[in-house]
Design an enzyme around this catalytic site. Structure first.
Site, PDB file in Angstrom:
ATOM      1  N   CYS A   2      -6.039   6.387 -42.180  1.00 19.10           N
ATOM      2  CA  CYS A   2      -6.146   7.477 -41.220  1.00 19.10           C
ATOM      3  C   CYS A   2      -4.921   8.376 -41.315  1.00 19.10           C
ATOM      4  O   CYS A   2      -3.879   7.985 -41.827  1.00 19.10           O
ATOM      5  CB  CYS A   2      -6.304   6.980 -39.792  1.00 19.10           C
ATOM      6  SG  CYS A   2      -7.639   5.825 -39.528  1.00 19.10           S
ATOM      7  N   ARG A  27      -4.642   8.793 -48.070  1.00 21.59           N
ATOM      8  CA  ARG A  27      -4.558   7.592 -47.245  1.00 21.59           C
ATOM      9  C   ARG A  27      -5.934   6.961 -47.019  1.00 21.59           C
ATOM     10  O   ARG A  27      -6.031   5.813 -46.579  1.00 21.59           O
ATOM     11  CB  ARG A  27      -3.921   7.931 -45.896  1.00 21.59           C
ATOM     12  CG  ARG A  27      -2.468   8.342 -46.003  1.00 21.59           C
ATOM     13  CD  ARG A  27      -1.937   8.896 -44.709  1.00 21.59           C
ATOM     14  NE  ARG A  27      -1.899   7.911 -43.651  1.00 21.59           N
ATOM     15  CZ  ARG A  27      -0.846   7.168 -43.354  1.00 21.59           C
ATOM     16  NH1 ARG A  27       0.265   7.298 -44.057  1.00 21.59           N
ATOM     17  NH2 ARG A  27      -0.878   6.304 -42.377  1.00 21.59           N
ATOM     18  N   TRP A  74     -10.571   6.668 -40.875  1.00 22.88           N
ATOM     19  CA  TRP A  74     -11.144   5.587 -41.675  1.00 22.88           C
ATOM     20  C   TRP A  74     -11.800   4.638 -40.687  1.00 22.88           C
ATOM     21  O   TRP A  74     -11.135   4.006 -39.879  1.00 22.88           O
ATOM     22  CB  TRP A  74     -10.033   4.894 -42.465  1.00 22.88           C
ATOM     23  CG  TRP A  74     -10.501   3.874 -43.465  1.00 22.88           C
ATOM     24  CD1 TRP A  74     -10.935   4.093 -44.727  1.00 22.88           C
ATOM     25  CD2 TRP A  74     -10.531   2.446 -43.269  1.00 22.88           C
ATOM     26  NE1 TRP A  74     -11.237   2.898 -45.342  1.00 22.88           N
ATOM     27  CE2 TRP A  74     -11.002   1.868 -44.466  1.00 22.88           C
ATOM     28  CE3 TRP A  74     -10.208   1.602 -42.205  1.00 22.88           C
ATOM     29  CZ2 TRP A  74     -11.151   0.504 -44.635  1.00 22.88           C
ATOM     30  CZ3 TRP A  74     -10.367   0.231 -42.368  1.00 22.88           C
ATOM     31  CH2 TRP A  74     -10.839  -0.295 -43.573  1.00 22.88           C
ATOM     32  N   ASN A 100      -4.400   6.466 -34.738  1.00 23.93           N
ATOM     33  CA  ASN A 100      -4.426   5.510 -35.848  1.00 23.93           C
ATOM     34  C   ASN A 100      -4.184   4.116 -35.283  1.00 23.93           C
ATOM     35  O   ASN A 100      -3.328   3.945 -34.409  1.00 23.93           O
ATOM     36  CB  ASN A 100      -3.322   5.809 -36.861  1.00 23.93           C
ATOM     37  CG  ASN A 100      -3.564   7.076 -37.641  1.00 23.93           C
ATOM     38  OD1 ASN A 100      -4.638   7.663 -37.592  1.00 23.93           O
ATOM     39  ND2 ASN A 100      -2.549   7.520 -38.374  1.00 23.93           N
ATOM     40  N   GLY A 101      -4.890   3.129 -35.805  1.00 18.90           N
ATOM     41  CA  GLY A 101      -4.696   1.762 -35.338  1.00 18.90           C
ATOM     42  C   GLY A 101      -5.952   1.204 -34.708  1.00 18.90           C
ATOM     43  O   GLY A 101      -7.055   1.753 -34.857  1.00 18.90           O
ATOM     44  N   GLU A 488      -4.381  -8.325 -61.430  1.00 19.18           N
ATOM     45  CA  GLU A 488      -4.135  -6.917 -61.138  1.00 19.18           C
ATOM     46  C   GLU A 488      -5.031  -6.006 -61.977  1.00 19.18           C
ATOM     47  O   GLU A 488      -5.542  -4.998 -61.490  1.00 19.18           O
ATOM     48  CB  GLU A 488      -2.656  -6.585 -61.374  1.00 19.18           C
ATOM     49  CG  GLU A 488      -2.284  -5.130 -61.218  1.00 19.18           C
ATOM     50  CD  GLU A 488      -2.532  -4.565 -59.832  1.00 19.18           C
ATOM     51  OE1 GLU A 488      -2.476  -3.329 -59.683  1.00 19.18           O
ATOM     52  OE2 GLU A 488      -2.783  -5.352 -58.888  1.00 19.18           O
ATOM     53  N   LYS A 492      -7.690  -3.300 -60.363  1.00 16.92           N
ATOM     54  CA  LYS A 492      -7.703  -1.874 -60.671  1.00 16.92           C
ATOM     55  C   LYS A 492      -9.111  -1.411 -61.022  1.00 16.92           C
ATOM     56  O   LYS A 492      -9.559  -0.349 -60.585  1.00 16.92           O
ATOM     57  CB  LYS A 492      -6.748  -1.559 -61.834  1.00 16.92           C
ATOM     58  CG  LYS A 492      -5.294  -1.561 -61.440  1.00 16.92           C
ATOM     59  CD  LYS A 492      -4.915  -0.354 -60.633  1.00 16.92           C
ATOM     60  CE  LYS A 492      -4.282  -0.566 -59.334  1.00 16.92           C
ATOM     61  NZ  LYS A 492      -4.123  -1.759 -58.618  1.00 16.92           N
ATOM     62  N   GLU A 495     -11.304  -1.379 -57.860  1.00 15.01           N
ATOM     63  CA  GLU A 495     -10.934  -0.364 -56.874  1.00 15.01           C
ATOM     64  C   GLU A 495     -11.478   1.011 -57.207  1.00 15.01           C
ATOM     65  O   GLU A 495     -11.977   1.713 -56.317  1.00 15.01           O
ATOM     66  CB  GLU A 495      -9.400  -0.271 -56.777  1.00 15.01           C
ATOM     67  CG  GLU A 495      -8.737  -1.416 -56.033  1.00 15.01           C
ATOM     68  CD  GLU A 495      -7.242  -1.252 -56.002  1.00 15.01           C
ATOM     69  OE1 GLU A 495      -6.653  -1.436 -54.919  1.00 15.01           O
ATOM     70  OE2 GLU A 495      -6.638  -0.942 -57.045  1.00 15.01           O
ATOM     71  N   HIS A 511     -13.794 -24.386 -66.207  1.00 11.02           N
ATOM     72  CA  HIS A 511     -14.139 -25.093 -64.985  1.00 11.02           C
ATOM     73  C   HIS A 511     -15.123 -24.291 -64.127  1.00 11.02           C
ATOM     74  O   HIS A 511     -15.151 -24.445 -62.906  1.00 11.02           O
ATOM     75  CB  HIS A 511     -12.880 -25.417 -64.182  1.00 11.02           C
ATOM     76  CG  HIS A 511     -11.959 -26.360 -64.882  1.00 11.02           C
ATOM     77  ND1 HIS A 511     -12.249 -27.697 -65.066  1.00 11.02           N
ATOM     78  CD2 HIS A 511     -10.756 -26.159 -65.470  1.00 11.02           C
ATOM     79  CE1 HIS A 511     -11.266 -28.279 -65.722  1.00 11.02           C
ATOM     80  NE2 HIS A 511     -10.346 -27.362 -65.990  1.00 11.02           N
ATOM     81  N   LYS A 610      -4.905   3.998 -48.444  1.00 10.82           N
ATOM     82  CA  LYS A 610      -3.622   3.780 -49.110  1.00 10.82           C
ATOM     83  C   LYS A 610      -2.686   2.924 -48.274  1.00 10.82           C
ATOM     84  O   LYS A 610      -2.044   2.014 -48.781  1.00 10.82           O
ATOM     85  CB  LYS A 610      -2.974   5.139 -49.411  1.00 10.82           C
ATOM     86  CG  LYS A 610      -1.675   5.038 -50.198  1.00 10.82           C
ATOM     87  CD  LYS A 610      -1.926   4.485 -51.587  1.00 10.82           C
ATOM     88  CE  LYS A 610      -0.663   4.432 -52.417  1.00 10.82           C
ATOM     89  NZ  LYS A 610      -0.906   3.803 -53.716  1.00 10.82           N
TER      90      LYS A 610
END
Length: 615
Positions: A2, A27, A74, A100-101, A488, A492, A495, A511, A610
């Protein structure tokens, strides 16, 4: 997560608010809106979707206003639509709030207010703030408006950064924070409140960061602050090191590509003045006051989320290998809920690009509550984690606008390497080994530049991406310190391309995951030369025997891998402990190129934010 922008001054507020929101797009958001005062009345314009839609709506309302607040949302409570978009208003329409929050007790507050006759129009938690302020303020005979805002915030539980507009106070914006960042940009006859410095840097480099539990009354020429307990706070003005050019694309097609290509420089920034190759150690002035504690530390805990958690896993390998100190890595989101056991001799490192990650902040505060020394590894100067940790190290990566972290990840690895070297020399690592590690670290930026230059000249990764962009599933496999690199790399790809990918330790493939291997499941191996090289070659053979499609990262000169894999990306020779910083680059480029070919929104992937400032 947000974004908030508010403006008060002599200029037309709406273009400034829209520009600020555009600076905050990175963001993450799914709707946006503005509220402003025109002809003495609060007017609001809101829209789901991208800011272009809101801009068109505003263009049809040619009002001029010198005060307003704006927001990119968001969604957490209620679907992303026009109604649930911020700003939200009270029953009278005289109070507008952006937030925000998360308000954790909003259901109880909503029921309490509904029982008193308040009518709610949205599914959001934020709307209760506007109604609660209205209810406490009443007709204004009992208290001034700022006190009503303060009293309302004393009733809410959860996290917030808010900005409030009120018809009865046409020359003021009210802002407050608890767990979600806010700052005020100080201009000449104008002030801008925002959740991020990128929204104010076009107008001023002077800012006031709101501390936890602080309420600000912002006028065009002044900022007055107090705590929620009504204690006066003296505003502290700081200078931003951020520049406008750093948050613009600079000719690149995407911020992510720009930030990938910046890594030789950002790695040098993370090194500058910190490595002493002659003594084989690191100088980290941010930790100076705690050298005695670190010399005697018995156990190190590291906590983080997402990409920063992958960096933490690599940090575990580095510290245990070099310093021989036990290290435990936790997801910050789980850390405080499992009842962590601390003991004398522990130290906690928390890692966050933004310095505002809610889960990581909660872990930090739990550790401090139990008396543990807490150190921060963050990128954003002045962030909450930077302020609340006992000490720490900035990574100096500069603004990272792309939601998928790239340069911050490698800079975190460089700082963790420096911390590992410092601890190792304190705990008995020889100066000979220390000098070798220091030289290897100093060489990393040039080796990363070689990887990027090779791709610019030959386009090998782009060509590989064309062969792989239509696959729907990937496995990424590595061993030892390269296992987190595999994690990672898979993250990527997930995402930004929305392709399912999983990272595993290569030895774990047999396994379970080996059941997935066929010609439709590409497998990416990090197979650079290290003590486990023969083991990873055996794992490649296992995939090859089952018809798997193999893409391998290998060290220059390795002909064996070329005989086993359909595609090979070669990397410069480097010590295995620094190779993750180099190996990350082609994996970032591969994800980027596949995402571009698939036509996704690379810089602002769906559903992601973000700076994750909610649990």
């Amino acid at each position: 997560m947000c974004g908030i922008v508010g403006y008060i001054g002599q200029k037309d507020a709406l273009p400034i608010l829209l520009d600020g929101l555009k600076r905050l797009e990175y963001r993450g958001y799914d709707s946006a809106g503005v509220a402003y005062l025109y002809d003495g009345k609060v007017k609001a314009i809101k829209a789901s979707g991208k800011l272009d839609k809101l801009s068109r709506l505003i263009a049809n309302h040619p009002d001029k206003a010198n005060i307003g607040i704006a927001h990119t949302r968001w969604a957490t409570h209620g679907e992303p639509n026009d109604t649930n978009a911020h700003p939200h208003t009270d029953c009278t329409g005289r109070i507008a709030v952006v937030h925000n929050g998360i308000i954790e007790n909003y259901r109880a507050l909503r029921q309490y207010l509904a029982d008193k006759g308040h009518v709610f129009r949205t599914e959001t938690d934020t709307e209760v703030i506007a109604h609660l302020i209205e209810d406490i303020y009443g007709d204004g005979s009992l208290m001034p408006f700022w006190k009503a805002v303060r009293e309302a915030l004393r009733e809410v539980e959860g996290t917030y950064g808010i900005a409030v507009l009120f018809e009865g106070e046409p020359n003021k914006i009210f802002a407050a924070r608890h767990g979600s960042p806010l700052l005020v940009g100080i201009g000449d006859g104008e002030n801008i409140v925002a959740s991020d410095a990128s929204a104010v840097i076009r107008h001023t480099d002077r800012v006031i960061y709101l501390d936890e539990g602080t309420l600000a009354t912002i006028k065009a020429n002044s900022v007055k602050m107090c705590t929620l307990d009504a204690e006066d706070v003296t505003p502290q003005v700081e200078r931003l090191s951020l520049t406008l050019s750093e948050i613009e694309k600079g000719g690149f097609s995407h911020f992510m590509l720009k930030e990938i290509c910046e890594q030789p420089d950002t790695l040098r920034n993370a090194i500058r003045g910190r490595l002493n190759p002659d003594d084989g150690t690191a100088r980290l002035n941010g930790l100076n006051k705690y050298f005695d504690l670190l010399k005697n530390v018995d156990r190190i805990l590291i906590t983080a989320c997402g990409t920063s958690w992958h960096a933490a896993l690599i940090g575990e390998y580095l510290i245990e290998e070099l310093a021989r100190i036990p290290v435990e890595v936790d997801y910050a989101s789980e850390f405080r809920y499992r009842g962590p056991i601390f003991r004398d001799g522990d130290a906690l490192f928390v890692i966050s690009q933004s310095g505002e990650t809610a889960d990581t902040l909660a872990a930090l505060r739990e550790a401090k509550r139990q008396g543990v020394a807490v150190f921060g590894i963050v990128n954003v100067v002045g962030s909450t984690i930077a302020r609340e940790t006992d000490a720490g190290v900035y990574i100096h990566a500069g603004p990272e606008i792309g939601v998928a972290s790239t340069k911050a990840f490698t800079s975190q690895l460089m700082v963790l390497s420096e911390i590992a070297l410092l601890l190792a020399r304190m705990h008995g690592l020889s100066s000979v080994r220390g000098r070798k590690i220091a030289r290897e670290l100093l060489a990393v930026p040039d080796k990363v530049e070689r990887v990027l230059s090779r791709e610019r000249e030959l386009g090998e990764i782009e060509a590989i991406a064309r062969d792989y962009c239509d696959f729907k599933n990937f496995l990424y496999l590595g061993r030892g310190i390269n296992y987190p690199v595999a994690l990672e790399g898979a993250l990527k790809l997930k995402e930004i391309s929305y392709v399912h990918a999983e990272g595993y330790p290569a030895a774990e493939m047999k396994h379970g995951p080996i059941a997935l291997i066929d010609n439709d499941m590409p497998v990416v191996f990090i197979a650079t030369e290290d003590p486990l090289y023969d083991k990873i070659v055996s794992n490649i053979e296992e995939v090859r025997a089952r018809g798997g499609r193999i893409l391998a990262l290998a060290t220059e000169g390795d002909e064996k891998i070329a005989e086993l894999a359909q595609h090979v990306i070669y990397l410069p020779q480097a010590d295995p402990l620094v190779m993750p910083m180099i190996a990350a680059i082609p994996l970032q480029l591969l994800a980027y190129r596949i995402a571009v070919l698939r036509g996704t929104d690379v810089d602002q992937p769906r559903n992601l934010a973000k700076s994750v400032t909610v649990e």
